[in-house]
Design a protein around this motif. Sequence first.
Motif, PDB file in Angstrom:
ATOM      1  N   LYS A 105       0.832  -1.204   0.000  1.00 20.14           N
ATOM      2  CA  LYS A 105       0.000   0.000   0.000  1.00 20.14           C
ATOM      3  C   LYS A 105       0.867   1.254   0.000  1.00 20.14           C
ATOM      4  O   LYS A 105       0.588   2.226  -0.722  1.00 20.14           O
ATOM      5  N   SER A 147      -7.890  -3.104   3.473  1.00 17.94           N
ATOM      6  CA  SER A 147      -6.731  -2.224   3.296  1.00 17.94           C
ATOM      7  C   SER A 147      -6.954  -1.086   2.310  1.00 17.94           C
ATOM      8  O   SER A 147      -6.215  -0.101   2.309  1.00 17.94           O
ATOM      9  N   LEU A 149      -6.583  -1.672  -0.875  1.00 15.76           N
ATOM     10  CA  LEU A 149      -5.944  -2.187  -2.081  1.00 15.76           C
ATOM     11  C   LEU A 149      -6.926  -3.039  -2.878  1.00 15.76           C
ATOM     12  O   LEU A 149      -7.700  -3.811  -2.289  1.00 15.76           O
TER      13      LEU A 149
END
Length: 306
Positions: A105, A147, A149
């Motif tokens: 990330k 996350s 992502l």
Amino acid sequence: MPSSRIISVFGATGLQGSSVVDALLKDGSFTPRAITRNPESEAAMKLKARGVEVVKGDNADKSSLVEALRGSEAVFAVTFPAFLDQTGKTPDEVTQGKNIVDAAKEVGVQFFIFSSLPSIEKISGGKYKHVIHYDQKAIVEEYLKSSGLANASILLGGFLENFWTHQMLKKTATGFAISFPKYGETDLQAFTWVEKAVPSAVLALLNNYTEASKFISGKSYPVVNGTISPANLASMTAKVLGVEVTFTTSSGSGVLAVDEMLAAHAEYNGLYTATPVPNPELVALGVELGTIEEFLETEVKPRFGQ
């Protein structure tokens, strides 16, 4: 000329990661980058000899992963069960996985594929509490999904390559025996032909993740070539090899995490029975998983045939 689309591969010296590297090299749409704790290992040197970029990255050290992942479009990640490392240097899989996700990330990775497993403690309602290599991967998978992502996870069954990597098929006086602890004659197991099914699934996900209409991000994909009893697998193997292949079982391996894993797989029919084989979502992406029969003909027969 190599593609500028770099895919960083964790576990590139192991079965899953190496199969993904091989597929990326053959396909040519992406350039694999192997991430390893020891770039000077024999396996890493073999990758270098094939022209693969090998970069040092330690799953216990997020800062090393940040440097290793810079410039990567996507990541294929495998974490390693700490209890299998007798040196005690491997952190638990939650630490490993979160470090990889956080590093990805931080450097702007666009897509993350994780080789995950379901939580057996959750599936069993707490009956099996010691299958940490499943439960910890499941925690990482949920962390990845939260996350921000773009991500997908693959879920594997028992590796068919265990025929030779873990001596699942053993020579006997009259032929061979397939040994499978904790299993009865009719208990089912999900099996995965890792070297064929995993890279095919990974390439399909990489080729399609940017298409919003495919709804890939956040999904978990069982990658299974067949769900059958090990006893049936023995019969199929006997037919291919033309010799007697018996099924044998035992009370366990002596490793609690492994024994509970096998007992849970037996009790819950290999864990993935809610998903048809082959997985229709993967088939829709063009994945060719192969069958157990094909595996026996192309992989087992050349190795064990008389």
